[in-house]
Design a protein around this motif. Structure first.
Motif, PDB file in Angstrom:
ATOM      1  N   LEU A  51       0.911  -1.308   0.010  1.00 29.01           N
ATOM      2  CA  LEU A  51      -0.055  -0.022  -0.018  1.00 29.01           C
ATOM      3  C   LEU A  51       0.907   1.274  -0.022  1.00 29.01           C
ATOM      4  O   LEU A  51       0.422   2.195  -0.631  1.00 29.01           O
ATOM      5  N   ALA A  52       2.078   1.079   0.801  1.00 28.30           N
ATOM      6  CA  ALA A  52       2.872   2.320   0.520  1.00 28.30           C
ATOM      7  C   ALA A  52       3.379   2.409  -0.674  1.00 28.30           C
ATOM      8  O   ALA A  52       3.640   3.864  -1.028  1.00 28.30           O
ATOM      9  N   MET A  53       3.890   1.630  -1.380  1.00 26.54           N
ATOM     10  CA  MET A  53       4.081   1.564  -2.638  1.00 26.54           C
ATOM     11  C   MET A  53       3.400   2.297  -3.732  1.00 26.54           C
ATOM     12  O   MET A  53       3.666   3.027  -4.529  1.00 26.54           O
ATOM     13  N   VAL A  54       2.107   1.639  -3.651  1.00 25.29           N
ATOM     14  CA  VAL A  54       1.012   2.161  -4.466  1.00 25.29           C
ATOM     15  C   VAL A  54       0.777   3.913  -4.102  1.00 25.29           C
ATOM     16  O   VAL A  54       0.736   4.560  -5.021  1.00 25.29           O
ATOM     17  N   ASN A  55       0.665   4.207  -2.716  1.00 22.86           N
ATOM     18  CA  ASN A  55       0.641   5.505  -2.432  1.00 22.86           C
ATOM     19  C   ASN A  55       1.515   6.510  -2.982  1.00 22.86           C
ATOM     20  O   ASN A  55       1.400   7.588  -3.623  1.00 22.86           O
ATOM     21  N   TRP A  56       2.844   6.107  -2.817  1.00 23.67           N
ATOM     22  CA  TRP A  56       4.252   6.879  -3.477  1.00 23.67           C
ATOM     23  C   TRP A  56       3.863   6.815  -5.110  1.00 23.67           C
ATOM     24  O   TRP A  56       4.025   8.142  -5.532  1.00 23.67           O
ATOM     25  N   LEU A  57       3.475   5.812  -5.457  1.00 24.79           N
ATOM     26  CA  LEU A  57       3.394   6.051  -7.163  1.00 24.79           C
ATOM     27  C   LEU A  57       2.439   7.053  -7.369  1.00 24.79           C
ATOM     28  O   LEU A  57       2.246   7.717  -8.217  1.00 24.79           O
ATOM     29  N   ALA A  58       1.065   7.049  -6.649  1.00 25.25           N
ATOM     30  CA  ALA A  58       0.030   7.819  -6.982  1.00 25.25           C
ATOM     31  C   ALA A  58       0.327   9.202  -6.602  1.00 25.25           C
ATOM     32  O   ALA A  58       0.167  10.003  -7.703  1.00 25.25           O
ATOM     33  N   LEU A  59       0.758   9.388  -5.569  1.00 25.93           N
ATOM     34  CA  LEU A  59       1.485  10.868  -5.289  1.00 25.93           C
ATOM     35  C   LEU A  59       2.733  11.412  -6.349  1.00 25.93           C
ATOM     36  O   LEU A  59       2.408  12.541  -6.915  1.00 25.93           O
ATOM     37  N   ARG A  60       3.575  10.491  -6.620  1.00 27.06           N
ATOM     38  CA  ARG A  60       4.486  10.815  -7.762  1.00 27.06           C
ATOM     39  C   ARG A  60       3.814  11.367  -9.033  1.00 27.06           C
ATOM     40  O   ARG A  60       4.439  12.140  -9.767  1.00 27.06           O
ATOM     41  N   ASN A  61       2.741  10.538  -9.383  1.00 23.71           N
ATOM     42  CA  ASN A  61       2.079  10.787 -10.503  1.00 23.71           C
ATOM     43  C   ASN A  61       0.920  11.361 -10.528  1.00 23.71           C
ATOM     44  O   ASN A  61       0.024  11.603 -11.619  1.00 23.71           O
ATOM     45  N   ASN A  62       0.570  12.233  -9.757  1.00 20.39           N
ATOM     46  CA  ASN A  62      -0.561  12.962  -9.470  1.00 20.39           C
ATOM     47  C   ASN A  62      -1.909  12.286  -9.761  1.00 20.39           C
ATOM     48  O   ASN A  62      -2.588  12.820 -10.631  1.00 20.39           O
ATOM     49  N   ARG A  63      -2.073  11.252  -9.060  1.00 21.16           N
ATOM     50  CA  ARG A  63      -3.152  10.338  -9.311  1.00 21.16           C
ATOM     51  C   ARG A  63      -3.531   9.929  -7.876  1.00 21.16           C
ATOM     52  O   ARG A  63      -2.931   9.885  -6.949  1.00 21.16           O
ATOM     53  N   GLN A  64      -4.605   9.147  -7.988  1.00 19.63           N
ATOM     54  CA  GLN A  64      -5.580   8.658  -6.965  1.00 19.63           C
ATOM     55  C   GLN A  64      -4.888   7.098  -6.617  1.00 19.63           C
ATOM     56  O   GLN A  64      -4.543   6.610  -7.491  1.00 19.63           O
ATOM     57  N   ASP A  65      -4.739   6.741  -5.424  1.00 17.10           N
ATOM     58  CA  ASP A  65      -4.614   5.319  -5.257  1.00 17.10           C
ATOM     59  C   ASP A  65      -5.311   4.363  -5.909  1.00 17.10           C
ATOM     60  O   ASP A  65      -4.682   3.538  -6.577  1.00 17.10           O
ATOM     61  N   ASP A  66      -6.723   4.592  -6.026  1.00 17.45           N
ATOM     62  CA  ASP A  66      -7.397   3.802  -6.579  1.00 17.45           C
ATOM     63  C   ASP A  66      -7.153   3.729  -8.340  1.00 17.45           C
ATOM     64  O   ASP A  66      -7.413   2.554  -8.811  1.00 17.45           O
ATOM     65  N   GLU A  67      -6.816   4.700  -8.701  1.00 13.82           N
ATOM     66  CA  GLU A  67      -6.628   4.869 -10.060  1.00 13.82           C
ATOM     67  C   GLU A  67      -5.265   3.922 -10.351  1.00 13.82           C
ATOM     68  O   GLU A  67      -5.259   3.233 -11.370  1.00 13.82           O
ATOM     69  N   ILE A  68      -4.576   3.988  -9.437  1.00 12.93           N
ATOM     70  CA  ILE A  68      -3.109   3.022  -9.822  1.00 12.93           C
ATOM     71  C   ILE A  68      -3.536   1.619  -9.656  1.00 12.93           C
ATOM     72  O   ILE A  68      -3.307   0.776 -10.508  1.00 12.93           O
ATOM     73  N   LEU A  69      -4.383   1.462  -8.515  1.00  9.48           N
ATOM     74  CA  LEU A  69      -4.563  -0.125  -8.434  1.00  9.48           C
ATOM     75  C   LEU A  69      -5.610  -0.480  -9.368  1.00  9.48           C
ATOM     76  O   LEU A  69      -5.225  -1.831  -9.968  1.00  9.48           O
ATOM     77  N   ARG A  70      -6.536   0.348 -10.132  1.00  8.66           N
ATOM     78  CA  ARG A  70      -7.238  -0.221 -11.224  1.00  8.66           C
ATOM     79  C   ARG A  70      -6.275  -0.789 -12.613  1.00  8.66           C
ATOM     80  O   ARG A  70      -6.545  -1.635 -13.116  1.00  8.66           O
TER      81      ARG A  70
END
Length: 185
Positions: A51-70
């Motif tokens: 979850l930390a990796m997903v959150n980092w990736l989302a923040l870095r790419n100006n996206r929401q966590d759910d968008e990255i997960l989808r």
């Protein structure tokens, strides 16, 4: 969470966001794993690290966590079909695959990974190209499941429309998806 998911995430990050992005994430993301470079498929690692990796990736790419997960879920199905064709090739369409997903998770995945803590899936065929898919997991990765459904549509080359009627993140006991397979009887 099994290391295979982390390995898929590494592959997803490198292929979606560019070479070196995974290394950047490891350098900037607070993880509990001593050496994240040594995460391997059969190993088990903390959910909080994923979850930390997903959150980092989302923040870095100006996206929401759910968008990255989808997006990651969709990507993962294609890669899993490449790695484990026996789970996918036995079915001609995503509807039949989804009818078996509970079996795959409870029996087959545990054959490969003895200590896997698998989510619960059940599929109820409602005829006329409709199905109710139930997902229950302490991880509450509903958006990842949405991406998996989208990935199945792509993998089998058959469209799927989905509607979430209940969500564990909104107080429900499980996530419930109503699926429609246009053109299926």
């Amino acid at each position: 969470m099994k290391g295979i998911i982390f390995n898929l995430l590494e592959d997803y990050i490198e292929n979606t966001f560019g070479a070196g992005e995974y290394e950047e994430m490891l350098a900037g993301c607070p993880l509990s794993v001593e050496d994240p470079e040594l995460i391997v498929g059969p190993g088990t690692y903390p959910d909080r690290d994923f979850l930390a990796m997903v959150n980092w990736l989302a923040l870095r790419n100006n996206r929401q966590d759910d968008e990255i997960l989808r997006s990651f879920g969709r990507y993962s199905i294609i890669r899993l079909a490449e790695r484990y064709p026996q789970f996918f090739n036995a079915y001609e369409n995503p509807r039949d695959f989804l009818k078996s997903v509970g079996f795959i998770h409870h029996i087959e995945i545990r054959k490969l990974y003895k200590d896997a803590q698998t989510p619960e899936f059940s599929a109820e065929d409602h005829g006329e190209g409709r199905m109710r898919l139930r997902y229950r997991s302490k991880r509450h990765l509903c958006a990842f499941v949405e991406g998996l459904i989208d990935g199945l549509a792509e993998q089998y080359g058959r469209p799927i429309t989905r509607e979430k009627t209940s969500c564990s993140q909104s107080g429900g006991q499980e996530c419930v998806f109503l699926l429609h397979f246009p053109g299926a009887a």
